[in-house]
Structures are given as structure tokens and as C-alpha cells.
Design a protein around this motif. Structure first.
Motif, PDB file in Angstrom:
ATOM      1  N   PHE A  37       0.875  -1.390   0.115  1.00  0.00           N
ATOM      2  CA  PHE A  37      -0.095   0.148   0.259  1.00  0.00           C
ATOM      3  C   PHE A  37       0.612   1.290  -0.147  1.00  0.00           C
ATOM      4  O   PHE A  37       1.593   1.849   0.677  1.00  0.00           O
ATOM      5  N   VAL A  38       0.968   1.849  -1.334  1.00  0.00           N
ATOM      6  CA  VAL A  38       1.061   3.214  -0.777  1.00  0.00           C
ATOM      7  C   VAL A  38       0.657   4.310  -0.452  1.00  0.00           C
ATOM      8  O   VAL A  38      -0.069   4.920  -1.588  1.00  0.00           O
ATOM      9  N   THR A  39       0.689   4.710   0.395  1.00  0.00           N
ATOM     10  CA  THR A  39      -0.600   5.806   0.963  1.00  0.00           C
ATOM     11  C   THR A  39      -0.102   7.001   1.818  1.00  0.00           C
ATOM     12  O   THR A  39       0.552   7.482   2.955  1.00  0.00           O
ATOM     13  N   TYR A  40      -0.103   8.207   0.345  1.00  0.00           N
ATOM     14  CA  TYR A  40       1.157   9.342   0.712  1.00  0.00           C
ATOM     15  C   TYR A  40       0.031  10.376   1.480  1.00  0.00           C
ATOM     16  O   TYR A  40       0.707  11.275   2.446  1.00  0.00           O
ATOM     17  N   SER A  41      -1.342  10.603   1.134  1.00  0.00           N
ATOM     18  CA  SER A  41      -1.984  11.179   1.922  1.00  0.00           C
ATOM     19  C   SER A  41      -2.329  10.814   2.386  1.00  0.00           C
ATOM     20  O   SER A  41      -2.622   9.437   3.198  1.00  0.00           O
ATOM     21  N   ASN A  42      -2.827  11.577   3.527  1.00  0.00           N
ATOM     22  CA  ASN A  42      -3.805  11.721   5.008  1.00  0.00           C
ATOM     23  C   ASN A  42      -5.091  11.009   4.287  1.00  0.00           C
ATOM     24  O   ASN A  42      -4.986   9.297   5.241  1.00  0.00           O
ATOM     25  N   GLN A  43      -5.615  10.984   3.903  1.00  0.00           N
ATOM     26  CA  GLN A  43      -7.308  10.563   3.218  1.00  0.00           C
ATOM     27  C   GLN A  43      -6.671   8.979   2.519  1.00  0.00           C
ATOM     28  O   GLN A  43      -7.739   8.050   2.759  1.00  0.00           O
ATOM     29  N   SER A  44      -5.618   8.599   2.121  1.00  0.00           N
ATOM     30  CA  SER A  44      -5.231   7.914   1.729  1.00  0.00           C
ATOM     31  C   SER A  44      -5.273   6.180   2.807  1.00  0.00           C
ATOM     32  O   SER A  44      -5.852   5.015   3.397  1.00  0.00           O
ATOM     33  N   LYS A  45      -3.920   7.279   3.370  1.00  0.00           N
ATOM     34  CA  LYS A  45      -4.308   6.028   4.978  1.00  0.00           C
ATOM     35  C   LYS A  45      -5.443   5.625   5.587  1.00  0.00           C
ATOM     36  O   LYS A  45      -5.688   4.744   6.224  1.00  0.00           O
ATOM     37  N   CYS A  46      -6.891   6.753   5.243  1.00  0.00           N
ATOM     38  CA  CYS A  46      -7.437   5.718   6.289  1.00  0.00           C
ATOM     39  C   CYS A  46      -8.566   5.023   5.086  1.00  0.00           C
ATOM     40  O   CYS A  46      -8.815   4.248   5.676  1.00  0.00           O
ATOM     41  N   ASP A  47      -8.646   5.748   4.446  1.00  0.00           N
ATOM     42  CA  ASP A  47      -9.310   4.843   3.238  1.00  0.00           C
ATOM     43  C   ASP A  47      -9.426   3.272   3.409  1.00  0.00           C
ATOM     44  O   ASP A  47      -9.454   2.808   3.540  1.00  0.00           O
ATOM     45  N   LEU A  48      -7.272   3.814   3.115  1.00  0.00           N
ATOM     46  CA  LEU A  48      -7.121   2.092   2.711  1.00  0.00           C
ATOM     47  C   LEU A  48      -6.427   1.424   4.086  1.00  0.00           C
ATOM     48  O   LEU A  48      -6.604  -0.218   4.094  1.00  0.00           O
ATOM     49  N   LEU A  49      -6.112   1.805   4.953  1.00  0.00           N
ATOM     50  CA  LEU A  49      -5.673   1.534   6.177  1.00  0.00           C
ATOM     51  C   LEU A  49      -6.430   1.498   6.777  1.00  0.00           C
ATOM     52  O   LEU A  49      -5.644   0.841   8.282  1.00  0.00           O
ATOM     53  N   GLY A  50      -7.625   2.130   7.271  1.00  0.00           N
ATOM     54  CA  GLY A  50      -8.083   2.077   8.254  1.00  0.00           C
ATOM     55  C   GLY A  50      -7.837   3.317   9.493  1.00  0.00           C
ATOM     56  O   GLY A  50      -8.678   3.327  10.425  1.00  0.00           O
ATOM     57  N   VAL A  51      -6.983   4.242   8.897  1.00  0.00           N
ATOM     58  CA  VAL A  51      -6.246   4.988  10.252  1.00  0.00           C
ATOM     59  C   VAL A  51      -6.804   5.767  10.452  1.00  0.00           C
ATOM     60  O   VAL A  51      -8.015   6.121   9.563  1.00  0.00           O
ATOM     61  N   THR A  52      -7.052   6.796  11.969  1.00  0.00           N
ATOM     62  CA  THR A  52      -8.718   7.226  12.388  1.00  0.00           C
ATOM     63  C   THR A  52      -7.961   9.411  12.156  1.00  0.00           C
ATOM     64  O   THR A  52      -6.618   9.466  12.493  1.00  0.00           O
TER      65      THR A  52
END
Length: 166
Positions: A53-68
């Protein structure tokens, strides 16, 4: 470290994963896919590497990985708390049994007094819990920081996979 040495490090990681039946997932931010690219340059890596998972943006961290959003707001994207949520989310959203996450500031912009350029957080977890956390402060250009983070990640994954049980 030269490309041949990096490739050998990735091959050794793969050998350990195969030997110990580990299947790996990676969640990257500041390295932008460099770790996954290095791993998939190893022939046969599909035997031990599930996905990245390349989650560069904060939103991608939330969408793909469930970061709150709460964790991002309270600690910032570059924090151990976010690295921990990333590593757990990657494992939960894959078929892997070991996971690594990385989030940091590669620069040359984006640093602060509390989190200067070169600040990078790592986490590794298995199916039961987080087994490794680390904060590093790397120096150099953007590419040098990313390469140092890559080497740190691969070396620590290799150390973890060399243990009998994780």
C-alpha cells in the motif's frame, strides 16, 4: 550501499520468509513504493510478498488502512501512532502474516522543529501484535533519506524474520 547489495538484502529477506512461511505486506508513505519495488525486483517474490500500500496522503491512510482521523489530528501523519495504525491496517487488509509500515518526512520541505526533515517512523507486526517500533532521524537529500529508510526497513524485517517465532 550499492544496488547489488540492496538486491541481496531483499533476496535474503525473501529466503527467510520462505523458510519460515511468512507472507509480507508493506504500507509505505515517505518512500512512495520504494520498498515494494525493491522487494518485487526479486525473482519469485510472489511466493512471500502479498501486496503493498502506498498511502501518501492522509486520506489514503484512512481509506486503505483504517488510520483514524483522530489519530492523524492528534499526532500527525508522521508519528509512531500513525505507523502503528498503518501496520495493523495493512495486515488486516491483506493475506499476509507479517507487516511493515513506514511514515516520515523525506524533505527537502515539510519538516518542523519537533519533526525535522529525515524523521521516519517504522512499525512491524505479526498476526498477534506490534513487535517492532522505531523512530529514526536520517540526514541527506530526499533520495538519500528514502534510501536510508529502505535499508533500515529491509534490515529490520530481515532481523525479525530470522527469529524462530514472531
Amino acid at each position: 550501499m550499492q544496488t547489488k547489495e540492496i538486491d541481496l538484502l531483499a533476496q535474503n529477506l525473501g529466503n527467510q520468509c520462505i523458510k519460515n512461511a511468512y507472507n509480507l505486506v508493506i504500507a509505505e508513505s515517505c518512500t512512495g513504493g520504494l520498498i515494494c519495488s525493491t522487494i518485487t525486483s526479486v525473482s519469485g517474490s510472489s511466493q512471500w510478498f502479498d501486496r503493498g500500500f502506498v498511502t501518501y496522503s492522509n486520506q489514503s491512510k484512512c481509506d486503505l488502512l483504517g488510520v483514524t482521523k483522530k489519530t492523524l489530528d492528534n499526532y500527525g501523519a508522521v508519528s509512531q501512532n500513525v505507523a502503528n495504525e498503518m501496520v495493523l491496517g495493512a495486515l488486516q487488509n491483506s493475506h499476509a502474516n507479517i507487516s511493515l509500515s513506514i511514515t516520515g518526512i523525506a524533505g527537502p520541505n515539510g519538516g518542523s522543529k519537533d519533526k525535522p526533515v529525515g524523521t521516519v517512523y517504522f512499525a512491524i507486526c505479526n498476526q498477534n501484535s506490534i513487535i517492532f517500533e522505531s523512530k529514526s532521524n536520517f540526514s541527506g537529500s530526499r533520495r538519500e533519506i528514502q534510501k536510508k529508510a529502505l535499508l533500515f526497513a529491509l534490515n529490520n524485517l530481515l532481523k525479525v524474520t530470522m527469529k524462530q517465532q514472531i
